[in-house]
Design a protein around this motif. Structure first.
Motif, PDB file in Angstrom:
ATOM      1  N   ARG A 257       0.853  -1.188   0.000  1.00 42.59           N
ATOM      2  CA  ARG A 257       0.000   0.000   0.000  1.00 42.59           C
ATOM      3  C   ARG A 257       0.886   1.234   0.000  1.00 42.59           C
ATOM      4  N   TYR A 258       0.717   2.032  -1.019  1.00 43.79           N
ATOM      5  CA  TYR A 258       1.497   3.259  -1.159  1.00 43.79           C
ATOM      6  C   TYR A 258       0.599   4.419  -0.738  1.00 43.79           C
ATOM      7  N   ASP A 259       0.835   4.951   0.472  1.00 42.74           N
ATOM      8  CA  ASP A 259      -0.057   5.941   1.077  1.00 42.74           C
ATOM      9  C   ASP A 259       0.571   7.320   1.139  1.00 42.74           C
ATOM     10  N   LEU A 260      -0.297   8.313   1.276  1.00 43.10           N
ATOM     11  CA  LEU A 260       0.116   9.692   1.509  1.00 43.10           C
ATOM     12  C   LEU A 260      -0.248  10.085   2.932  1.00 43.10           C
ATOM     13  N   VAL A 261       0.611  10.906   3.552  1.00 41.28           N
ATOM     14  CA  VAL A 261       0.355  11.420   4.897  1.00 41.28           C
ATOM     15  C   VAL A 261       0.350  12.940   4.840  1.00 41.28           C
ATOM     16  N   MET A 262      -0.649  13.571   5.483  1.00 39.38           N
ATOM     17  CA  MET A 262      -0.736  15.028   5.545  1.00 39.38           C
ATOM     18  C   MET A 262      -1.089  15.448   6.966  1.00 39.38           C
ATOM     19  N   ILE A 263      -0.396  16.469   7.482  1.00 41.79           N
ATOM     20  CA  ILE A 263      -0.627  16.964   8.835  1.00 41.79           C
ATOM     21  C   ILE A 263      -1.865  17.861   8.862  1.00 41.79           C
ATOM     22  N   LYS A 264      -2.787  17.598   9.809  1.00 44.92           N
ATOM     23  CA  LYS A 264      -4.059  18.335   9.889  1.00 44.92           C
ATOM     24  C   LYS A 264      -3.931  19.552  10.819  1.00 44.92           C
ATOM     25  N   SER A 265      -3.116  20.513  10.434  1.00 41.37           N
ATOM     26  CA  SER A 265      -3.063  21.763  11.183  1.00 41.37           C
ATOM     27  C   SER A 265      -4.094  22.724  10.597  1.00 41.37           C
TER      28      SER A 265
END
Length: 306
Positions: A257-265
């Motif tokens: 699984r090739y996922d993206l991560v984004m910070i929820k600020s």
């Protein structure tokens, strides 16, 4: 202030309370006239004041179209897969105020750069051998204290590169420890390196006994190329690279699984929403479909949200 004064890009960034990248963007677009003194860019005080006055005069227009005068947001996207290049292109095309920059680093280093505040969208394909789960065990450990969203980009096949005909008859992870087998490795922190190390650990195999373990290459195509040239008997990588490099066969071992991560600020939520819309858009999915080896069944799906 006098008209004879001038400022460096760093000084202007401090005066306007924006990033240096924003200042460079203003200079590049011609909004802020500049000149070079040696290796340093400088802007005259008169030109800075003219820019500020011009911006003030646009306040009424802001009420009609706030995005027209909204500060451009630069986001750094890390990872090496072509799907990220496609995503970057769609962000550039379909958003007004997001300026994406690409950084080509591995999964673990991407997460570390996010922890340090140096990346905004990071890609990761890190296998936890004990649970068999991709990405989340590493993300939870490295991003403790952060609120983030994990979204699938693609699912792709990972496995072993071997020469055409597979002369050494390599089909399993345990085959790597046979006498006479030379491997080529990926760099520390890459998803392929973690996949190999986890499989070796689960098999109880000592990496010191693997010939070529310390021979590292920085991308999948370089690994496949060494195998094709006969400089190694086997390497770990993704199917797409084997389709590009002639003289190589691919032995599938796992669907990763090739996922993206984004910070929820708070300051990120607007552009995250735009990126999510792009991930689910027909145009983006259609372009990904043209790339062989991707499973798009989970593309745009939130895998975890804290």
């Amino acid at each position: 202030m006098t008209n004879q004064m001038s400022y460096t890009t760093e000084e202007i960034a401090a005066l306007l309370k924006v990033s240096k990248l924003t200042v460079y963007d203003l200079i590049k677009k011609g909004d802020l006239p500049s000149y070079r003194v040696g290796k340093q860019m400088r802007v005259d005080d008169a030109d800075l004041e003219a820019y500020k006055n011009k911006t003030k005069s646009g306040i009424a227009a802001v009420q009609e179209d706030p995005s027209a005068y909204m500060e451009s947001k630069t986001i750094v996207i890390t990872g090496q897969d072509i799907s990220l290049d496609i995503l970057t292109k769609h962000i550039e095309k379909n958003t007004k105020n997001i300026r994406p920059l690409r950084s080509y680093v591995g999964s673990l280093d991407s997460l570390i750069s996010m922890y340090k505040g140096d990346s905004d969208i990071v890609s990761t394909h890190l296998l936890d051998g004990d649970s068999g789960e991709y990405n989340l065990p590493y993300i939870r450990k490295l991003l403790t204290g952060f609120h983030y969203v994990v979204v699938n980009l693609v699912i792709r096949s990972a496995g072993l590169f071997v020469p055409k005909g597979n002369p050494k008859q390599i089909y399993t992870w345990r085959d790597l420890k046979r006498e006479g087998i030379t491997i080529v490795n990926r760099e520390k922190g890459s998803g392929a390196r973690v996949l190999l190390d986890e499989q070796l650990r689960l098999q109880g195999m000592d990496t010191r006994l693997l010939k070529g373990y310390d021979c590292e290459r920085s991308n999948h195509i370089a690994v496949a190329g060494m195998v094709a040239l006969g400089e190694a008997d086997v390497g770990v990588g993704i199917e797409k690279a084997a389709n590009i490099v002639s003289g190589v066969e691919f032995i599938p071992m796992i669907q990763e699984r090739y996922d993206l991560v984004m910070i929820k600020s708070p300051q990120n939520m607007e552009w995250i929403a735009q990126v999510m819309n792009i991930l689910k858009s027909e145009a983006f999915l259609h372009e990904l479909t043209s790339v062989q080896g991707y499973d798009l069944s989970l593309t745009g799906t939130i895998m975890y949200e804290s």
